[in-house]
Design an enzyme around this catalytic site. Structure first.
Site: not given
Ligand SMILES: *Cc1c(COP(=O)(O)O)cnc(C)c1O
Length: 825
Positions: A369, A560-561, A566, A668, A672
């Site tokens: 990952h 995101k984190r 990022k 991911t 979404k």
């Molecule tokens: C989808 C999701 C992530 C991943 O987000 P990235 O933008 O791909 O880092 C992290 N936390 C939550 C709660 C999510 O639903």
């Protein structure tokens, strides 16, 4: 239920699903299980009663799924993951069972709104971010695509911490999701295993020769299983998520207790239970503590013992394990499983080493990952040896064989051998978990096309030379049930109205709306749905933060984190630059924007905490400045989690996917957003690259350095100074931040953050700023033409089907697991 007497659900008292029946079922639970009359029931009582009714509907199907798998002798997939970020389960189960209408109507009779009840369910936050959420989407997709699957993980008492913002800074609070009980889970005392730690290994001799190794652990704890059903689409299959909880073998030391040492008597149980007490809150960073290694071994060993026990019960012979079970290692957290399965096969079940190795490597697959060096797991030999002495021996033996093979058959030189060795000799001697997972698996995969190629060139360069057929790509996906149908029923309704409901069963069919991007009436309706979702988010922001945002503005969202790679910092600098420019040129035709951020920082990650602080400081000044009024607002939404994401994703106009190229394995969140009709501004990184291919160049907004260009600049020891000096917009923005404009109470707060950009710019924030700024201004222009904007948004929704986790799972099933529909039993 045994396989010889299959459960015939048609003969069961049919569990009725009309609103009258469901209402009776709910009142039944309220009365007999909770002990309340409807007029005394409080909202949590309704949640519990509703959940118990839905769970009853799940049970019949859960048994039936188990029986079907047992009867057919089908191969099972065991997904080992330290994290399952599943979020709330009630809406998911109701939707997948098709019970939305009857449950809504049944509750309405008592003046109770299902939506309100659903919001009371605690968010099962058993994960940090993308990796844990992927595991959750995969569990749902396995059940939905008919792959017999078991998820194995840890039942943390405290999941991921709850975040509050106090005076601009992150504060962590414990998450106690189990305090009101968990109506979804079943404790399985019959699935309890002993897990050992420490002690020593002795060689047992037979006829004067060393015959086998016996490990005598110094400590033992019990792993107790808790099962939660994972309901697939239309309830056709229900799989199991089995999470392990640690308990003391001897919960109270009776001797100590009888001698009056009541505290001492409980020490053992406290120590044992601490193993599953907390989730480590570090994402993309190794948590090097001993307790973490204990957690990894604890859940790996429990899962393998369980898999072996179930296999023997069903098939009798352990030598067919790899034919009946595929085990997927989600990152290296369960990589110790490679050594542990060898121990169980060789030491406990008496299988010869060579055959055990065949079984082991045919059984495991490993998903990588991240390529970030700080995230690659390695453990000091002395710690590993002290905690897991027999597994350490096994790793040495495996290593010797791999090295012999590389040297004798492939002619590897010393440098190549040092690179593939399971032991890092250069770094105080450490066990490399990535190498262990790699050699112990028949398939190793990356999570996007770019990431997989980079894996071959970087971390696993030499192992790839040694085993050129082992690495393959499996691009991540997200489940369209949760990330479209459940979080955006309005868009789902619109699509259904336009093309019928077939896309609900086969998400590929959503592409049928693609031509409607040119249909003015449809585009207008699409825009109206977006508007409605933006209003809902605006209401949440107003309620939680007392900030008023205008739904006519661009909702520009990065959630995101928080991590340097990022690049939330790039986004914040752009916000500051925009603020500056609006103030200097208020007469220009600026597109109104709301910049929305959310995300948690690992508590020990100082730079990430600073970025959160900066976002909040900038928000405070910008939002109170009458000059920019509705042209710019900055919002940081606290406590980002799955439930927050379900509200945020559908409300985005613009999705920020701006990682330094080469560093985001897939992402991911990007998927979404796009599925819900947001346009993406992003770098050529992770799955963005493939999204561009599917969505089309004209419908995605790509900027910045490519992965090879980033690597090149890093080799050249790139710094930001000359770039900053040449770009007045950037220079002014950095100066504003550095001068303390946003934090007069602590004016030097961001000195360090900004001087890093001048001196080093490791994450290419300066290098990419101008391209990012220009791309944003291009988007300003586009937003002024709503028809064009929303037409592109329709193309995004129409062309994202490939990023369904159903597609990912079908690829894993076919190429790695040889399991699921279509596989020969
Ligand atoms: C989808 C999701 C992530 C991943 O987000 P990235 O933008 O791909 O880092 C992290 N936390 C939550 C709660 C999510 O639903």
């Amino acid at each position: 239920m045994s396989a010889t007497t299959p459960l015939d659900t048609s003969k069961l008292d049919p569990r009725k699903t009309d609103p009258d029946a469901v209402a009776r079922q709910i009142i039944g639970k309220l009365t007999y299980q909770i002990g309340k009359r409807p007029d005394e029931a409080r909202k949590y009582d309704w949640l519990r009663a509703t959940t118990l009714v839905v769970r009853d509907h799940v049970m019949d199907r859960w048994f039936a799924s188990g029986d079907r798998i047992a009867e057919s002798g089908a191969k099972e997939v065991c997904y080992l993951s330290m994290e399952f970020l599943i979020g709330r389960l009630l809406r998911d189960a109701i939707n997948n069972l098709g019970l939305s209408k009857p449950v809504t109507e049944a509750l309405a009779r008592y003046g109770v709104q299902l939506d309100m009840v659903e919001l009371l369910e605690p968010d099962a936050a058993l994960g940090n971010g993308g990796l844990g959420r992927l595991a959750a989407c995969f569990m749902e997709s396995m059940a939905s695509t008919g792959v017999p699957g078991y998820g194995y993980g840890i039942r943390y008492v405290h999941g991921f911490f709850r975040q509050e913002i106090s005076e601009g800074a992150q504060v962590e609070l414990p998450e106690s999701w189990l305090v009101h009980g968990n109506p979804w889970e079943f404790e399985r005392r019959d699935a309890t295993y002993e897990i050992g730690f420490g002690g020593h290994v002795t060689t047992v001799h037979e006829s004067g020769k060393p015959a086998r190794q016996v490990w005598r652990p110094a400590e033992r704890v019990l792993a107790v299983a808790y099962d939660t059903p994972m309901v697939g689409w239309r309830g056709a299959q229900v799989n199991t998520l089995r999470l392990w909880s640690a308990q003391a073998v001897d919960p109270i030391l009776l001797d100590a207790f009888n001698e009056g040492d009541h505290i001492g008597a409980l020490v053992e149980s406290n120590k044992a239970e601490s193993i599953t007490r907390v989730l480590y809150p570090a994402d993309s960073h190794q948590a090097g503590q001993e307790l973490r290694l204990r957690q990894e071994y604890f859940f790996s060993s429990a899962s393998l013992q369980d898999i072996i026990k179930r296999h023997i019960a069903r098939h009798g012979d352990l030598k067919t394990l790899h034919e009946k079970v595929a085990i997927q290692l989600n990152d290296t957290h369960p990589a110790v499983s490679v050594a542990e399965l060898m121990r169980l096969l060789v030491d406990i079940h008496g299988i010869a080493w060579a055959e055990a190795w065949q079984i082991t490597s045919k059984t495991f697959g490993y998903t990588n990952h991240t390529l970030l060096p700080e995230a690659l797991e390695h453990w000091p030999i002395h710690l590993f040896e002290r905690l897991l002495p027999r597994q350490m021996q096994i790793i040495y033996t495996i290593n010797a064989e791999i090295i012999r093979h590389a040297a004798q058959e492939k002619g590897f030189n010393d440098a190549q051998i040092a690179a593939i060795s399971l032991i890092d000799e250069g770094n105080g001697r450490r066990v490399r978990m990535g190498q262990l997972a790699f050699v112990g698996s028949h398939a190793v995969n990356g999570v996007s096309a770019l990431h997989t190629e980079l894996m071959k060139e970087t971390v696993f360069h030499n192992l790839h030379e040694l085993y050129p057929d082992r690495i393959q790509n499996k691009t991540n996906g997200v489940t369209p049930r949760r990330w479209l149908m459940e979080c955006n029923p309005e868009l789902t309704g619109l699509v259904t109205e336009a093309i019928g409901p077939a896309f609900l069963d086969d998400i590929e069919k959503i592409s049928e709306i693609d031509p409607l991007a040119d249909d003015a009436a449809f585009v207008e309706k699409f825009a109206a749905v977006k508007r409605k979702k933006k209003e809902a988010l605006a209401a949440l922001i107003s309620e939680r933060l007392a900030i008023q945002v205008d739904p006519n503005a661009i909702f520009d969202i990065q959630v995101k984190r928080i991590h340097e790679y990022k690049r939330q910092l790039l986004n914040i600098i752009e916000a500051v630059a925009l603020y500056d420019q609006i103030r200097s040129h208020p007469e220009k035709n600026w597109a109104p924007r709301v910049k929305i951020f959310a995300g948690k920082a690992a508590p020990s990650y100082a730079q990430a905490r600073e970025i959160i602080n900066l976002a909040n400081d900038v928000a405070r000044l910008v939002n109170s400045d009458p000059v920019v009024r509705d042209l710019l607002k900055v919002v940081f939404i606290p406590n980002y989690n799955v439930s927050a994401a379900e509200i945020i994703m559908p409300a985005a106009d613009l999705s920020e996917q701006i990682s330094t190229a080469g560093l985001e394995a897939s992402g991911t969140g990007n998927m979404k957003f796009a599925l819900n009709g947001a346009l993406t501004i992003g770098t050529l990184d992770g799955a963005n690259v493939e999204m561009k291919d599917h969505i089309g160049d004209e419908n995605i907004f790509i900027f910045g350095l490519t992965a090879p260009e980033v690597a090149q600049r890093r080799r050249e020891a790139h710094s930001g100074r000359s770039i900053i000096e040449a770009n007045p917009i950037l220079r002014e923005a950095l100066h504003a931040i550095s001068s303390g404009l946003f934090c007069p109470e602590a004016p030097s707060r961001y000195h360090g953050l900004i001087s890093n950009l001048y001196n080093n710019d490791w994450w290419m924030i300066c290098a990419d700023f101008e391209a990012y700024w220009n791309k944003q201004r291009e988007l300003d222009q586009l937003f002024a033409k709503p028809r064009e904007w929303h037409s592109k948004a329709v193309h995004n929704t129409a062309r994202m089907a490939w990023f369904s986790s159903d597609r990912s799972i079908r690829e894993y099933a076919k190429d790695i697991w040889q399991a699921g529909p279509g596989a020969v039993a």
